[in-house]
Scaffold this motif. Structure first.
Motif, PDB file in Angstrom:
ATOM      1  N   ALA A   1       1.564  -3.666  -8.585  1.00  0.00           N
ATOM      2  CA  ALA A   1       0.639  -2.806  -9.344  1.00  0.00           C
ATOM      3  C   ALA A   1       1.379  -1.819 -10.244  1.00  0.00           C
TER       4      ALA A   1
ATOM      5  N   ALA B   1      -7.273  -1.736  -2.967  1.00  0.00           N
ATOM      6  CA  ALA B   1      -8.480  -0.961  -3.259  1.00  0.00           C
ATOM      7  C   ALA B   1      -9.587  -1.424  -2.319  1.00  0.00           C
TER       8      ALA B   1
ATOM      9  N   SER C   1      -8.851   1.456  -7.479  1.00  0.00           N
ATOM     10  CA  SER C   1      -7.543   1.187  -8.099  1.00  0.00           C
ATOM     11  C   SER C   1      -7.309   2.024  -9.350  1.00  0.00           C
TER      12      SER C   1
ATOM     13  N   VAL D   1      -1.130  -2.078  -4.672  1.00  0.00           N
ATOM     14  CA  VAL D   1      -2.291  -1.222  -4.422  1.00  0.00           C
ATOM     15  C   VAL D   1      -3.334  -2.088  -3.731  1.00  0.00           C
TER      16      VAL D   1
END
Length: 129
Positions: free
Chosen positions: A128, A110, A75, A108
């Motif tokens: 995000a 990750a 991230s 996002v």
């Protein structure tokens, strides 16, 4: 690429990206999202996943790392330039798909991958950017 001690070839960048995107898509589906598009491309870039949930269009940037996080978390790799590129590409998507005035957000996901390209962990960050 050089084989590992077990004689296997390490996964290339494209394979790692595909594994991470598949893990992210499955995570979204399991959490009630509907996938509308994957790897949508135009002249300004690519949107990894476009999904929807509760009438909100969700643009998802998928980032991954394999092995250790010596180079930061996945991230953390979403920098200001990447955010702007995703926003610009999303504008084209909204225009092409005639999704005017629709609520939209940028998430996002990750993904940490094991050497075998299995998922070690997934972190979903709504809103995000």
């Amino acid at each position: 690429m050089k084989p590992d001690i077990r004689g296997r070839q390490p996964a290339n960048r494209r394979q790692k990206g595909a594994a991470a995107e598949e893990a992210a898509a499955q995570h979204l589906i399991q959490n009630g999202y509907r996938i509308l598009d994957r790897n949508w491309r135009c002249r300004t870039g690519e949107l990894d996943i476009v999904a929807e949930k509760d009438s909100v269009l969700v643009i998802v940037e998928v980032r991954s790392r394999s092995g250790s996080s010596n180079f930061g978390t996945p991230s953390e790799s979403v920098d200001r330039r990447k955010m702007q590129q995703v926003r610009s590409t999303a504008e084209h998507y909204l225009h092409v798909k005639k999704q005017y005035g629709r609520p939209i957000r940028f998430d996002v996901i990750a993904v940490m991958l094991n050497a075998e390209l299995t998922t070690a962990s997934i972190e979903h960050i709504p809103n995000a950017f």
